[in-house]
Design an enzyme around this catalytic site. Structure first.
Site, PDB file in Angstrom:
ATOM      1  N   GLY B 135       0.778  -1.238   0.000  1.00 33.16           N
ATOM      2  CA  GLY B 135       0.000   0.000   0.000  1.00 33.16           C
ATOM      3  C   GLY B 135       0.800   1.273   0.000  1.00 33.16           C
ATOM      4  O   GLY B 135       1.518   1.575  -0.951  1.00 33.16           O
ATOM      5  N   ASP B 202      -2.686 -13.483  -2.212  1.00 32.15           N
ATOM      6  CA  ASP B 202      -2.368 -12.068  -2.350  1.00 32.15           C
ATOM      7  C   ASP B 202      -0.907 -11.815  -1.953  1.00 32.15           C
ATOM      8  O   ASP B 202      -0.165 -11.129  -2.661  1.00 32.15           O
ATOM      9  CB  ASP B 202      -3.322 -11.254  -1.452  1.00 32.15           C
ATOM     10  CG  ASP B 202      -2.944  -9.785  -1.367  1.00 32.15           C
ATOM     11  OD1 ASP B 202      -3.246  -9.047  -2.324  1.00 32.15           O
ATOM     12  OD2 ASP B 202      -2.328  -9.380  -0.369  1.00 32.15           O
ATOM     13  N   LYS B 206       2.614 -10.547  -4.226  1.00 37.56           N
ATOM     14  CA  LYS B 206       3.526  -9.486  -3.772  1.00 37.56           C
ATOM     15  C   LYS B 206       4.937 -10.030  -3.574  1.00 37.56           C
ATOM     16  O   LYS B 206       5.927  -9.339  -3.844  1.00 37.56           O
ATOM     17  CB  LYS B 206       2.984  -8.867  -2.486  1.00 37.56           C
ATOM     18  CG  LYS B 206       1.675  -8.107  -2.723  1.00 37.56           C
ATOM     19  CD  LYS B 206       0.969  -7.792  -1.415  1.00 37.56           C
ATOM     20  CE  LYS B 206      -0.319  -7.002  -1.654  1.00 37.56           C
ATOM     21  NZ  LYS B 206      -1.141  -6.911  -0.410  1.00 37.56           N
TER      22      LYS B 206
END
Lengths: 438, 438
Positions: B135, B202, B206
């Site tokens: 993020g 997820d 990453k």
């Protein structure tokens, strides 16, 4: 495969960091070439004495005392001499020759950065200085590039490893400042003359650089209010600890509106209480960390080694490879933006919480008197805790009062403390320390 | 003053992050222009349904369902639709038109990144994706640029806020997985269908992106060994806690030499025990952090918010301003380096420490038997602790054995655990978890 271009790299200075930079340039030449798209050839190392002993074994023929000639012939110049002159003249000469410059010289940047930035802009070349703040931690590039679409509101940095080591020692062992300093010197974390570190001057130069990048405005050393850690006592640390705080020397830059509604940035360095659960409180020993608050990103923290030859060399090499990539790709360098135009505010305009320790008379009504005095000065009290001590032998009672205020202006707080000192029920003010992170 | 150039920005997708990006582009237009040197004009927002309700009040005339036309006319394209198609086709179309692209699409990057990078290289434009990992935390740019002169040896990342929240809840309250998941869903930290998060998919995407940048080699999702947190029980967490550990879902990428002397990178996601004093152990709630070990820089950590519309929008805007500055300055974009050419190693080649919980018969010689079996498999024991429980009613004794091993290969550890299961003195293997940071 076409032959790779060679870029000449001049190194100025061969101390702790410089020697490691030279070693990596030689040892990792192939990997650096692969990442850069050009060979980075160390063309020479300018030093004062070519025969001085070095930390690292380097080819003797690289050393020269003629920095000027070395700089004239370089595509990239790494300045790690420190100090103002001749570093300043050499950097300006390199930039005007069209060389990219990488430096770790925080004192020069804080004192005369604008001259250097302008020369780099004019020449269309890159001037990078990641190593100048928080050693190995990538912090300037994230502020400049990654957060370029956000608004930073506040920066809190532990940017001096020496003072963090000393304060951490005092916190862990209960040592006095002088003993912790001696230990830091014994272990090589503090220099024989520790003035620049313990008086906060080193942190102040870094605060000016952090504030300039964070608020798109050029701040100089004169804009930074600076207090060191020499007056922090073992009892300050103990009292802070008991109240759930740790004392850190923080470099702070924050956006504020002063009492007259004028927007500006307060840039300051001082010992600060932080709640033990704050991410910065866990930064131990000689480590550094920078905590950033931004409008959109929220809270960010960057943590790592703030000093040392090899870690700092990592930051220098990162700047070097980035600048060299740009030379290979073509196109102008990236410049700083200074469109913020926010003024530096004096320390009186800063708002902060305060921790105040008082030795008070043990008699009824004392708390009420003190609370009223705070209220009269417009300073709101968050926590007030009284502890009564009774001396076993003399049977004499003494009372200790600890106050944590809500955020108020430095001016109001200073006036309050002055007024408190005048109260007849106060024996002494034992500590006055700023608090952040509450 | 000369008139400022205007750059057209096309936004694809207007969900959680997209809506905040649009808001900031409109609200902060002047500040962004000052920092960029060009006005960033939001030319349109492509969505599936122009009348769908939005988190943010945005000018209705910006919305369109015609993404293709929007992209054709843009200087900068922000892709926040997610999913593989039509995102992939639209990004390729934008790049081949010479537009810079900013995306947060980790699934697409992990699955088909190389196709996108090659198209960007060919067109000489920038493809940036800081928002795809962790993020708001600036992590990809520091790895790519700031650490470009160093050698990263290991990356440990808490890169999924949902699973970190769940594990933190379990650690704090003693809750079972299902209850902590329900709480995360109630608070909006987990989606109705939490599969991608709790199964580790997820985090795996990453991990592939982090590994690719850290080791200058393109790793895909298939290279990542992936285990989620669904089988982590409250008793695992309790046992870890008692032994001084915390369980985190880590994305790990590390350089290794396998048993045959072959160098490579192990990329994996799995629940991992970390000592409570490790910097990553203090990352609570839905926060993210990435811990990096590099040869010269040493240990670094980057901490912040890993999700949420506004924080992630900060990363998108940072990429956008950086790309736009490059367009204003001229010169080609910056490309990834993929000269590392290190192979992805299978999970068997990874070396790690293990925590093993065993329910054993309470009889003499059990410890010796187990210790001998570990030794036979070449796995060295660091800590072995036995606790005897006596049931108050039945008076039956049971013994619990907890073992932490030194680092050994996954293959050796798996074989050891299999062999342990076959011992007659073993009632059951209660937990098998990997350990890092010791």
């Amino acid at each position: 495969m076409t032959e790779m271009r060679t870029l000449k790299v001049a190194l100025l200075g061969c101390g702790n960091v410089g020697a490691q930079v030279a070693r990596i340039l030689i040892e990792d030449a192939d990997a650096l070439a692969a990442r850069t798209g050009a060979r980075l050839q160390l063309s020479g190392i300018a030093v004062r004495n070519v025969n001085a002993p070095r930390d690292v074994d380097l080819p003797q023929e690289l050393f020269t005392t003629d920095a000027e000639t070395l700089v004239k012939d370089a595509d990239l110049v790494i300045e790690l001499m420190g100090g103002i002159e001749p570093a300043r003249t050499l950097i300006l000469s390199a930039l005007s020759n069209g060389a990219c410059v990488v430096t770790g010289n925080k004192a020069l940047l804080a004192q005369d950065g604008p001259t250097l930035y302008e020369e780099a802009d004019k020449a269309g070349v890159q001037l990078s200085y990641e190593a100048a703040v928080a050693g190995a931690i990538p912090i300037l590039r994230p502020i400049r590039d990654s957060l370029s679409g956000d608004r930073i509101t506040r920066v809190l940095g532990i940017v001096n490893g020496t003072t963090n080591f000393i304060l951490d020692q005092m916190d862990t062992t209960g040592a006095q400042f002088a003993d912790a300093l001696a230990e830091a010197q014994r272990l090589g974390y503090a220099e024989a003359d520790p003035t620049a570190d313990v008086q906060g001057h080193d942190a102040a130069a870094k605060a000016a650089i952090l504030a300039s990048l964070s608020f798109h405005t050029r701040f100089a050393l004169d804009d930074v209010h600076c207090e060191g850690i020499t007056s922090v006592s073992a009892s300050d640390i103990a009292a802070a600890k008991e109240a759930g705080f740790v004392i850190k020397l923080l470099a702070i830059a924050e956006k504020l509106t002063d009492a007259n509604g004028k927007e500006g940035v307060s840039v300051r360095v001082h010992p600060t209480l932080l709640p033990r659960e704050h991410p910065l409180a866990a930064v131990r020993g000689a480590f550094n960390a920078v905590f950033i608050e931004a409008e959109n990103a929220g809270e960010l923290m960057f943590y790592g080694q703030g000093a040392g030859g090899t870690p700092t060399a990592s930051a220098v090499l990162g700047d070097l490879v980035s600048a060299a990539r740009r030379l290979v790709l073509g196109g102008p360098g990236r410049t700083e933006t200074t469109t913020g135009h926010v003024p530096a505010l004096p320390i009186d305009a800063a708002t902060t919480s305060y921790y105040i320790g008082l030795d008070v008379a043990d008699q009824p009504g004392v708390l009420a008197k003190i609370a009223q005095l705070f209220a009269e000065h417009g300073v709101s009290i968050e926590i007030m805790r009284q502890t009564i001590h009774r001396d076993a032998e003399s049977n004499v009672e003494s009372a200790e009062l600890r106050i944590v205020t809500h955020r108020a202006s430095e001016a109001a707080l200073a006036a309050t403390v002055e007024a408190v000192k005048g109260l007849d029920v106060i024996n002494s003010v034992t500590s006055v320390l700023r608090v952040e992170g509450v």
